[in-house]
Write a protein that holds these residues in place. Sequence first.
Motif, PDB file in Angstrom:
ATOM      1  N   SER A 258      -0.765  -0.404   5.726  1.00 14.64           N
ATOM      2  CA  SER A 258      -2.210  -0.250   5.933  1.00 14.64           C
ATOM      3  C   SER A 258      -2.782  -1.348   6.823  1.00 14.64           C
ATOM      4  CB  SER A 258      -2.943  -0.211   4.589  1.00 14.64           C
ATOM      5  OG  SER A 258      -3.008  -1.509   4.049  1.00 14.64           O
TER       6      SER A 258
ATOM      7  N   GLU B 185      -4.584   4.648   9.631  1.00 16.70           N
ATOM      8  CA  GLU B 185      -4.702   5.461   8.411  1.00 16.70           C
ATOM      9  C   GLU B 185      -3.332   5.730   7.824  1.00 16.70           C
ATOM     10  OE1 GLU B 185      -8.275   8.304   9.757  1.00 16.70           O
ATOM     11  OE2 GLU B 185      -6.793   9.272   8.446  1.00 16.70           O
TER      12      GLU B 185
ATOM     13  N   LYS C 238      -6.759   2.052  -4.787  1.00 18.94           N
ATOM     14  CA  LYS C 238      -8.206   2.248  -4.562  1.00 18.94           C
ATOM     15  C   LYS C 238      -8.857   1.112  -3.768  1.00 18.94           C
ATOM     16  CE  LYS C 238      -9.604   0.662  -9.102  1.00 18.94           C
ATOM     17  NZ  LYS C 238      -9.750   1.043 -10.472  1.00 18.94           N
TER      18      LYS C 238
ATOM     19  N   LYS D 275      -8.927   0.729   1.804  1.00 18.76           N
ATOM     20  CA  LYS D 275      -9.863   1.730   2.326  1.00 18.76           C
ATOM     21  C   LYS D 275      -9.235   2.741   3.289  1.00 18.76           C
ATOM     22  CE  LYS D 275     -13.104   0.334  -0.202  1.00 18.76           C
ATOM     23  NZ  LYS D 275     -12.594   0.781  -1.506  1.00 18.76           N
ATOM     24  N   ASN D 276      -8.183   2.354   3.989  1.00 17.28           N
ATOM     25  CA  ASN D 276      -7.589   3.302   4.947  1.00 17.28           C
ATOM     26  C   ASN D 276      -6.361   4.016   4.376  1.00 17.28           C
ATOM     27  OD1 ASN D 276      -6.096   0.950   4.964  1.00 17.28           O
ATOM     28  ND2 ASN D 276      -5.634   1.027   7.157  1.00 17.28           N
TER      29      ASN D 276
ATOM     30  N   GLU E 257      -4.984   7.088   1.890  1.00 12.33           N
ATOM     31  CA  GLU E 257      -5.368   8.329   1.199  1.00 12.33           C
ATOM     32  C   GLU E 257      -4.139   8.854   0.448  1.00 12.33           C
ATOM     33  OE1 GLU E 257      -6.887  11.231   4.113  1.00 12.33           O
ATOM     34  OE2 GLU E 257      -5.821  12.748   2.935  1.00 12.33           O
TER      35      GLU E 257
END
Length: 158
Positions: free
Chosen positions: A25, A30, A59, A62-63, A65
């Motif tokens: 990350s 992303e 969590k 932020k980038n 998923e």
Amino acid sequence: MIRVIYPGSFDPVTNGHLDIIERSSKIFDEVIVAVLKNPSKDPLFTMEERVEMLKESTKGLKNVEVDCFSGLLMDYAKKKKAKAVIKGLRAVSDFETEFQMALMNKKLNNEIETFFIMTNSKYSYLSSSLVKEVAKFKGCIKDLVPQKVEEKLFEKLK
Ligand code: ADP
């Protein structure tokens, strides 16, 4: 914008996986952590549980998923418009299968690269299956998985 996929079973996520996710990350824009629905494996945790544990553990990033997929990784990567796939390498034993897989994936889609990230030496011996084995006999797995995962593991194996 460089989006990458980090695929695996994550049954369950370990600190070794999280180390690779965190480092990726910082390099890529992303990171999609993709949990594989593999019909030939019999996982301890359901897909929903594995995704949930990954979401909870990442969590703060932020980038990053978390998603799941079935079928060919290259089809999924193309659908997600990812430029590359990330794999963690622990030992020579990982290299053999990963090498074969990377070449097959390149043959399936020449546009998508595989990047290998060397394990953190702290976690070089760590695998999900070993953690499950130790937890089954109530051994200490404290520094090997996040606390919530540790709790879920002991609850599941009760
Ligand atoms: P495992 O191989 O433990 O069953 P996965 O299939 O979930 O785990 O692995 C997903 C990816 O994470 C693979 O690329 C694997 O090589 C990598 N990986 C697993 N554990 C570690 C670790 N301790 N250090 C670095 N990479 C790892």
